[in-house]
Every structure is written in C-alpha cells, then in structure tokens.
Design a protein around this motif. Structure first.
Motif, PDB file in Angstrom:
ATOM      1  N   PHE A  68       0.827  -1.205   0.000  1.00  0.00           N
ATOM      2  CA  PHE A  68       0.000   0.000   0.000  1.00  0.00           C
ATOM      3  C   PHE A  68       0.862   1.256   0.000  1.00  0.00           C
ATOM      4  N   ALA A  69       1.886   1.291   0.861  1.00  0.00           N
ATOM      5  CA  ALA A  69       2.746   2.468   0.942  1.00  0.00           C
ATOM      6  C   ALA A  69       3.486   2.712  -0.371  1.00  0.00           C
ATOM      7  N   SER A  70       3.970   1.651  -0.997  1.00  0.00           N
ATOM      8  CA  SER A  70       4.692   1.799  -2.264  1.00  0.00           C
ATOM      9  C   SER A  70       3.777   2.316  -3.363  1.00  0.00           C
ATOM     10  N   GLY A  71       2.564   1.779  -3.417  1.00  0.00           N
ATOM     11  CA  GLY A  71       1.612   2.263  -4.411  1.00  0.00           C
ATOM     12  C   GLY A  71       1.266   3.725  -4.200  1.00  0.00           C
ATOM     13  N   LEU A  72       1.098   4.119  -2.932  1.00  0.00           N
ATOM     14  CA  LEU A  72       0.794   5.525  -2.632  1.00  0.00           C
ATOM     15  C   LEU A  72       1.948   6.428  -3.029  1.00  0.00           C
ATOM     16  N   ILE A  73       3.171   6.012  -2.751  1.00  0.00           N
ATOM     17  CA  ILE A  73       4.347   6.816  -3.120  1.00  0.00           C
ATOM     18  C   ILE A  73       4.426   6.969  -4.635  1.00  0.00           C
ATOM     19  N   GLY A  74       4.249   5.860  -5.364  1.00  0.00           N
ATOM     20  CA  GLY A  74       4.301   5.947  -6.823  1.00  0.00           C
ATOM     21  C   GLY A  74       3.206   6.838  -7.386  1.00  0.00           C
ATOM     22  N   ALA A  75       2.007   6.743  -6.816  1.00  0.00           N
ATOM     23  CA  ALA A  75       0.879   7.526  -7.331  1.00  0.00           C
ATOM     24  C   ALA A  75       1.072   9.015  -7.085  1.00  0.00           C
ATOM     25  N   THR A  76       1.451   9.373  -5.856  1.00  0.00           N
ATOM     26  CA  THR A  76       1.612  10.801  -5.565  1.00  0.00           C
ATOM     27  C   THR A  76       2.801  11.404  -6.298  1.00  0.00           C
ATOM     28  N   PHE A  77       3.823  10.590  -6.585  1.00  0.00           N
ATOM     29  CA  PHE A  77       5.004  11.096  -7.276  1.00  0.00           C
ATOM     30  C   PHE A  77       4.670  11.536  -8.693  1.00  0.00           C
ATOM     31  N   THR A  78       3.806  10.800  -9.374  1.00  0.00           N
ATOM     32  CA  THR A  78       3.477  11.141 -10.760  1.00  0.00           C
ATOM     33  C   THR A  78       2.228  12.005 -10.870  1.00  0.00           C
ATOM     34  N   ALA A  79       1.206  11.693 -10.079  1.00  0.00           N
ATOM     35  CA  ALA A  79      -0.058  12.413 -10.214  1.00  0.00           C
ATOM     36  C   ALA A  79       0.071  13.867  -9.794  1.00  0.00           C
ATOM     37  N   ALA A  80       0.857  14.137  -8.757  1.00  0.00           N
ATOM     38  CA  ALA A  80       0.970  15.507  -8.264  1.00  0.00           C
ATOM     39  C   ALA A  80       1.529  16.446  -9.330  1.00  0.00           C
ATOM     40  N   GLU A  81       2.523  15.979 -10.083  1.00  0.00           N
ATOM     41  CA  GLU A  81       3.120  16.836 -11.109  1.00  0.00           C
ATOM     42  C   GLU A  81       2.163  17.067 -12.267  1.00  0.00           C
ATOM     43  N   LEU A  82       1.289  16.106 -12.526  1.00  0.00           N
ATOM     44  CA  LEU A  82       0.307  16.296 -13.588  1.00  0.00           C
ATOM     45  C   LEU A  82      -0.818  17.229 -13.149  1.00  0.00           C
ATOM     46  N   SER A  83      -1.291  17.054 -11.930  1.00  0.00           N
ATOM     47  CA  SER A  83      -2.416  17.865 -11.453  1.00  0.00           C
ATOM     48  C   SER A  83      -2.022  19.316 -11.195  1.00  0.00           C
ATOM     49  N   THR A  84      -0.747  19.570 -10.847  1.00  0.00           N
ATOM     50  CA  THR A  84      -0.303  20.941 -10.567  1.00  0.00           C
ATOM     51  C   THR A  84       0.260  21.647 -11.790  1.00  0.00           C
ATOM     52  N   GLY A  85       0.475  20.913 -12.876  1.00  0.00           N
ATOM     53  CA  GLY A  85       1.047  21.510 -14.071  1.00  0.00           C
ATOM     54  C   GLY A  85       2.555  21.533 -14.096  1.00  0.00           C
ATOM     55  N   ALA A  86       3.191  20.978 -13.055  1.00  0.00           N
ATOM     56  CA  ALA A  86       4.657  20.971 -13.022  1.00  0.00           C
ATOM     57  C   ALA A  86       5.244  20.126 -14.136  1.00  0.00           C
ATOM     58  N   MET A  87       4.476  19.162 -14.617  1.00  0.00           N
ATOM     59  CA  MET A  87       4.980  18.312 -15.688  1.00  0.00           C
ATOM     60  C   MET A  87       5.219  19.109 -16.965  1.00  0.00           C
ATOM     61  N   SER A  88       4.373  20.091 -17.232  1.00  0.00           N
ATOM     62  CA  SER A  88       4.558  20.914 -18.434  1.00  0.00           C
ATOM     63  C   SER A  88       5.883  21.660 -18.385  1.00  0.00           C
TER      64      SER A  88
END
Length: 329
Positions: free
Chosen positions: A127-147
């Motif tokens: 569970f912890a590993s999945g949460l770390i992986g999800a927040t690592f990628t999703a946060a940059e997409l949702s905040t626009g940092a990926m652009s």
C-alpha cells in the motif's frame, strides 16, 4: 537517462508526502513488533491456574461419563445409518478424553510466527509503495509541473521511464528498512522468550527469500501506483480506484469462487508466500439431500509471479501510451 534518474530520485525524496509515508511505514512496523511481543507472552499464573482448573473439570467428567457418551454416539450413529441406508461416520471412535495442551496455550515459535508477521508487513509495504508511486506522478500532472519539466526534457518516454524507475527504486530502501526492523525485532523478542530454537539455516534462508519477494512487491506496487498516477492524474482518484477494485474483487470472489486464481489479492499472497492455497465449495446430492464440503486448491508461485508481472506490464504500458499521446499534460 542516468542523469534524469538521479534528478527524479532527488525529486522523489523531496516530496513531503513521500517522506511521511516512508516514516509511517516504519512506525507501523514498530507497532507490528508490539503485537509480536504481546502474542509471544506466556500465560500468567492466574491464567495457568484457570486453565488447569478447566482441564481437571473436563477430565473428571470424561472419566465419569466418557465411555457412556461414546457408546451413545455409536448407537445414534448406527441408528442413523440404518435409517438412511448409507454409511455414517460421526467420529465417535475418535472421542477421547481431554488433553492439557487444549487448555494451556503456548506462544508460537519464531519459525511459525515470523512468516505471518512478514505477510502482514507485505500488505503495508504494498500500500505504501503504491501511494508513493501515485503521488510522485499524479501531483506533477495535477499541478502543471509536468509541463514545465517537459520544456527542459521534451522526450516524454524518457521522462516517463525515469519517473517510473525512480519510483520503483526509491521505495526499496524504505521497504528494506521496515522489513529488517520486523525481522530483527521478532528475532530479539523470540530469543528473549526462548522461542527461536527452531530457526535453523533452512528457516533463515526461507525468511531471506520472503524478504526479497516483499522488496520486489514494493517495486511492483510503486510501478503500478506511478502508472495509475499518469492515467488518472490525481492521487485521490488512484486511491478511490484501488478501494473500488478491492470491493469488486471481494464481491466477485463471493459470487464466483472459482475466480480466486485471478484475483489480485490472492496472487499477491502467492507471491509473498511462494505459493498459496484457496478453497472451493463442492456440493453433491443424493437421496439424503445435498452435502457441501470445502476443498483445498493450490496456487503456485509461478502462476502468481506471471500474473503480477503481466498485470504490472499492462498498466505501465497503458500509462506510457496515454502520457505519450496526451495533448495537454
């Protein structure tokens, strides 16, 4: 690619939620050790006295009425067989007097308790590993940092590969520390309470392989979590999908038990424990009615490993395609 990976690893460990999740995993591993300590304690003097009293009472009853009860059981068994015209076995012949071991319980030795403790730990690590992986990628997409990041490195597949690799590699040290704490703590507790005598080279070898499988599970969990973060773009959405998927899995297994070999949770168990078993209810009908019994079925480690690796590959591939083709990041 190596430079990108180093950068992504630094970005991973700079995220507060990632660090808090790793610290939380270590804290829960310490709580698991507290549970190990509690379950390893011998019975108190009062509990021993109460257990001995119950044993003596049952022994006195058996010495006075045991043979009569067995004779009555055999008589009723014969009457039922005569009534139905079929062979009946109520286990009357196995009726014996009580034994002290039924009442005086002892803590399980380390070779029995440690695999169960590590299996519980594996759920937390996944569970912890999945949460770390999800927040690592999703946060940059949702905040626009990926652009912004793509303006420095426009090759999306390289960015995708570096982020997924960083997530998978980054969770391993935290998972290894948590597993090491559980193994070392359980060993110290067992040695203190004289419960480690049965741990030989073979048992420690099995423990080491189980620990390595848990670390591999952590990497797979981070990959799946990271891929879902790319697909759903929000950590909350990933968590919601996981909860819904778990509920649906339990419902499907309840309605169609034969789907157990294809259930993710069963295959995770098969991965961690190097094979597992599940149970199917089989019913037969005859003149006396319907009789149902549960039969044990084996699920091999090879099946579970193939299942999880294929599932992870499919989710990661879909995420890579979506990230490569998405117009707006």
């Amino acid at each position: 690619m190596t430079r990108l990976l180093r950068v992504e690893l630094r970005r991973l460990f700079s995220r507060r939620l990632v660090v808090l999740t790793m610290v939380g995993t270590l804290a829960v591993s310490l709580l698991l050790l507290w549970g190990v300590w509690e379950s390893s304690q011998p019975m108190s003097e009062a509990e021993l006295a109460s257990a001995e009293q119950m044993y003596q009472q049952e022994l006195e009853y058996w010495e006075e009425h045991g043979e009569a009860d067995r004779a009555q059981c055999l008589e009723d068994e014969a009457a039922e067989a005569e009534r139905t015209g079929e062979e009946v076995d109520w286990g009357c012949e196995s009726m014996t007097g009580p034994e002290r071991e039924w009442y005086v319980t002892t803590a399980p030795p380390l070779q029995e308790s440690l695999p169960f403790t590590l299996a519980a730990m594996s759920t937390l690590v996944l569970f912890a590993s999945g949460l770390i992986g999800a927040t690592f990628t999703a946060a940059e997409l949702s905040t626009g940092a990926m652009s912004t990041w793509l303006s420095f490195e426009p090759r999306r597949l390289r960015v995708f590969a570096s982020k997924m690799s960083a997530a998978a590699l980054g969770v391993v040290p935290a998972a290894a520390l948590a597993v090491a704490v559980v193994v070392a703590g359980s060993s110290l507790i067992a040695n203190h309470l004289d419960l480690a005598a049965g741990m030989g080279a073979a048992q420690w070898g099995d423990t080491a392989w189980m620990a390595l499988r848990i670390l591999g599970l952590a990497a797979l969990g981070a990959l799946v979590g990271g891929a879902l973060g790319f697909l759903l773009r929000h950590t909350a959405a990933v968590l919601g999908l996981v909860v819904v998927a778990f509920i649906v899995e339990q419902m499907v297994r309840g309605l169609v038990p034969r789907t157990a070999p294809w259930a993710p949770s069963v295959n995770v168990e098969g991965w961690v424990q190097h094979g597992t078993v599940y149970y199917l209810e089989e019913c037969t009908s005859d003149a006396s009615g319907m009789m149902c019994d549960y039969t044990e079925r084996a699920l091999s480690f090879g099946h579970s490993a193939t299942y999880l690796l294929v599932l992870t590959s499919v989710v990661v591939t879909l995420a890579a395609i979506a990230f490569r083709r998405r117009d707006a990041v």
